[in-house]
Design a protein around this motif. Structure first.
Motif, PDB file in Angstrom:
ATOM      1  N   MET A   1      87.266 127.804  53.803  1.00  0.00           N
ATOM      2  CA  MET A   1      88.071 127.450  52.674  1.00  0.00           C
ATOM      3  C   MET A   1      87.916 125.979  52.326  1.00  0.00           C
ATOM      4  SD  MET A   1      91.741 129.384  52.621  1.00  0.00           S
ATOM      5  CE  MET A   1      92.586 128.094  51.826  1.00  0.00           C
ATOM      6  N   TYR A   2      87.750 125.142  53.327  1.00  0.00           N
ATOM      7  CA  TYR A   2      87.612 123.711  53.047  1.00  0.00           C
ATOM      8  C   TYR A   2      86.397 123.453  52.167  1.00  0.00           C
ATOM      9  CZ  TYR A   2      86.890 118.754  53.555  1.00  0.00           C
ATOM     10  OH  TYR A   2      86.689 117.433  53.278  1.00  0.00           O
ATOM     11  N   ALA A   3      85.283 124.081  52.499  1.00  0.00           N
ATOM     12  CA  ALA A   3      84.064 123.877  51.709  1.00  0.00           C
ATOM     13  C   ALA A   3      84.261 124.371  50.280  1.00  0.00           C
ATOM     14  CB  ALA A   3      82.889 124.600  52.357  1.00  0.00           C
ATOM     15  N   MET A   4      85.026 125.434  50.106  1.00  0.00           N
ATOM     16  CA  MET A   4      85.267 125.975  48.772  1.00  0.00           C
ATOM     17  C   MET A   4      86.138 125.038  47.935  1.00  0.00           C
ATOM     18  SD  MET A   4      85.740 129.994  49.587  1.00  0.00           S
ATOM     19  CE  MET A   4      85.498 130.643  47.949  1.00  0.00           C
ATOM     20  N   GLN A   5      86.920 124.185  48.571  1.00  0.00           N
ATOM     21  CA  GLN A   5      87.738 123.211  47.847  1.00  0.00           C
ATOM     22  C   GLN A   5      86.902 122.040  47.356  1.00  0.00           C
ATOM     23  OE1 GLN A   5      90.848 121.870  50.410  1.00  0.00           O
ATOM     24  NE2 GLN A   5      91.941 123.798  50.359  1.00  0.00           N
ATOM     25  N   CYS A   6      85.782 121.814  48.004  1.00  0.00           N
ATOM     26  CA  CYS A   6      84.969 120.625  47.701  1.00  0.00           C
ATOM     27  C   CYS A   6      83.695 120.920  46.938  1.00  0.00           C
ATOM     28  CB  CYS A   6      84.599 119.925  49.003  1.00  0.00           C
ATOM     29  SG  CYS A   6      86.009 119.394  49.967  1.00  0.00           S
ATOM     30  N   PHE A   7      83.146 122.111  47.092  1.00  0.00           N
ATOM     31  CA  PHE A   7      81.836 122.420  46.534  1.00  0.00           C
ATOM     32  C   PHE A   7      81.866 123.708  45.736  1.00  0.00           C
ATOM     33  CE2 PHE A   7      81.152 120.354  50.676  1.00  0.00           C
ATOM     34  CZ  PHE A   7      80.571 119.179  50.235  1.00  0.00           C
ATOM     35  N   ASN A   8      81.026 123.770  44.714  1.00  0.00           N
ATOM     36  CA  ASN A   8      80.809 125.006  43.983  1.00  0.00           C
ATOM     37  C   ASN A   8      79.779 125.798  44.784  1.00  0.00           C
ATOM     38  OD1 ASN A   8      80.837 126.961  42.052  1.00  0.00           O
ATOM     39  ND2 ASN A   8      79.599 125.816  40.583  1.00  0.00           N
ATOM     40  N   ILE A   9      80.247 126.749  45.563  1.00  0.00           N
ATOM     41  CA  ILE A   9      79.383 127.512  46.461  1.00  0.00           C
ATOM     42  C   ILE A   9      78.461 128.413  45.630  1.00  0.00           C
ATOM     43  CG2 ILE A   9      79.362 129.125  48.421  1.00  0.00           C
ATOM     44  CD1 ILE A   9      80.781 126.498  49.057  1.00  0.00           C
ATOM     45  N   MET A  54      92.931 141.509  48.657  1.00  0.00           N
ATOM     46  CA  MET A  54      91.781 140.708  49.072  1.00  0.00           C
ATOM     47  C   MET A  54      91.356 139.809  47.916  1.00  0.00           C
ATOM     48  SD  MET A  54      89.675 143.446  51.325  1.00  0.00           S
ATOM     49  CE  MET A  54      88.752 142.234  52.220  1.00  0.00           C
ATOM     50  N   ARG A  55      90.683 138.728  48.233  1.00  0.00           N
ATOM     51  CA  ARG A  55      90.303 137.751  47.216  1.00  0.00           C
ATOM     52  C   ARG A  55      88.881 137.963  46.729  1.00  0.00           C
ATOM     53  NH1 ARG A  55      93.091 133.488  50.803  1.00  0.00           N
ATOM     54  NH2 ARG A  55      95.047 133.212  49.694  1.00  0.00           N
ATOM     55  N   ASP A  56      88.711 137.775  45.434  1.00  0.00           N
ATOM     56  CA  ASP A  56      87.380 137.712  44.837  1.00  0.00           C
ATOM     57  C   ASP A  56      86.872 136.307  45.149  1.00  0.00           C
ATOM     58  OD1 ASP A  56      85.135 137.545  43.270  1.00  0.00           O
ATOM     59  OD2 ASP A  56      86.157 137.940  41.381  1.00  0.00           O
ATOM     60  N   MET A  57      85.834 136.198  45.938  1.00  0.00           N
ATOM     61  CA  MET A  57      85.371 134.896  46.414  1.00  0.00           C
ATOM     62  C   MET A  57      84.939 133.965  45.288  1.00  0.00           C
ATOM     63  SD  MET A  57      85.760 134.561  49.556  1.00  0.00           S
ATOM     64  CE  MET A  57      86.413 135.633  50.786  1.00  0.00           C
ATOM     65  N   LYS A  58      84.322 134.508  44.244  1.00  0.00           N
ATOM     66  CA  LYS A  58      83.884 133.657  43.128  1.00  0.00           C
ATOM     67  C   LYS A  58      85.087 133.065  42.397  1.00  0.00           C
ATOM     68  CE  LYS A  58      80.203 136.915  42.558  1.00  0.00           C
ATOM     69  NZ  LYS A  58      80.916 137.934  43.262  1.00  0.00           N
ATOM     70  N   ALA A  59      86.075 133.907  42.117  1.00  0.00           N
ATOM     71  CA  ALA A  59      87.282 133.427  41.432  1.00  0.00           C
ATOM     72  C   ALA A  59      88.070 132.477  42.325  1.00  0.00           C
ATOM     73  CB  ALA A  59      88.150 134.614  41.023  1.00  0.00           C
ATOM     74  N   PHE A  60      88.110 132.752  43.627  1.00  0.00           N
ATOM     75  CA  PHE A  60      88.833 131.903  44.571  1.00  0.00           C
ATOM     76  C   PHE A  60      88.195 130.521  44.653  1.00  0.00           C
ATOM     77  CE2 PHE A  60      90.042 130.945  49.121  1.00  0.00           C
ATOM     78  CZ  PHE A  60      91.368 130.698  48.841  1.00  0.00           C
ATOM     79  N   ASN A  61      86.861 130.460  44.663  1.00  0.00           N
ATOM     80  CA  ASN A  61      86.158 129.177  44.687  1.00  0.00           C
ATOM     81  C   ASN A  61      86.475 128.366  43.435  1.00  0.00           C
ATOM     82  OD1 ASN A  61      82.712 128.091  44.558  1.00  0.00           O
ATOM     83  ND2 ASN A  61      84.363 127.134  45.651  1.00  0.00           N
ATOM     84  N   LYS A  62      86.450 129.009  42.275  1.00  0.00           N
ATOM     85  CA  LYS A  62      86.768 128.314  41.034  1.00  0.00           C
ATOM     86  C   LYS A  62      88.216 127.828  41.025  1.00  0.00           C
ATOM     87  CE  LYS A  62      83.425 130.530  38.031  1.00  0.00           C
ATOM     88  NZ  LYS A  62      83.226 131.393  36.861  1.00  0.00           N
ATOM     89  N   ALA A  63      89.120 128.647  41.545  1.00  0.00           N
ATOM     90  CA  ALA A  63      90.533 128.263  41.570  1.00  0.00           C
ATOM     91  C   ALA A  63      90.763 127.049  42.465  1.00  0.00           C
ATOM     92  CB  ALA A  63      91.386 129.439  42.040  1.00  0.00           C
ATOM     93  N   LEU A  64      90.109 127.011  43.621  1.00  0.00           N
ATOM     94  CA  LEU A  64      90.271 125.864  44.514  1.00  0.00           C
ATOM     95  C   LEU A  64      89.694 124.595  43.905  1.00  0.00           C
ATOM     96  CD1 LEU A  64      89.517 127.503  47.972  1.00  0.00           C
ATOM     97  CD2 LEU A  64      91.723 126.715  47.127  1.00  0.00           C
ATOM     98  N   LEU A  65      88.561 124.705  43.211  1.00  0.00           N
ATOM     99  CA  LEU A  65      87.982 123.536  42.544  1.00  0.00           C
ATOM    100  C   LEU A  65      88.870 123.071  41.393  1.00  0.00           C
ATOM    101  CD1 LEU A  65      84.218 124.542  42.527  1.00  0.00           C
ATOM    102  CD2 LEU A  65      85.313 122.778  43.923  1.00  0.00           C
TER     103      LEU A  65
END
Length: 101
Positions: A1-9, A54-65
């Motif tokens: 999760m930390y990486a998803m807060q900092c980077f567009n995976i 469960m979370r959609d990983m793409k949407a979750f990454n965008k939300a954290l960014l």
């Protein structure tokens, strides 16, 4: 999760994470195929709506960014914002900053 807060995976990595989650949930091993009792899209639905939450990983990454961007825009006096501004966009505002290094 930390990486998803900092980077567009990259999408390929997020797809691999989702594939691993599906295999774990449905108990698949290697080439073995098991019956999926629930559609994967239904698993994304909230628990109150009958899904598994469960979370959609793409949407979750965008939300954290987006959450980090919101913090940068609203907490201009924080140490994190000052540090990021000095390093990545010293001569402009956050919304005018150029993508890249």
């Amino acid at each position: 999760m930390y990486a998803m807060q900092c980077f567009n995976i990259p999408v390929c990595i997020l797809n691999e994470i989702e594939r691993l989650c599906r295999n774990f949930f449905w108990g698949q091993r290697k080439e073995e195929k098991k019956l999926a009792w629930v559609a994967w899209d239904r698993m994304y639905a909230a628990k109150k709506d009958g899904g598994l939450g469960m979370r959609d990983m793409k949407a979750f990454n965008k939300a954290l960014l987006a959450k980090q961007a919101w913090r940068i825009l609203n907490n201009t006096s924080s140490l994190m914002v000052k540090t990021l501004k000095n390093k990545y966009f010293p001569n402009s505002e956050f919304m005018d900053a150029k993508v890249g290094f």
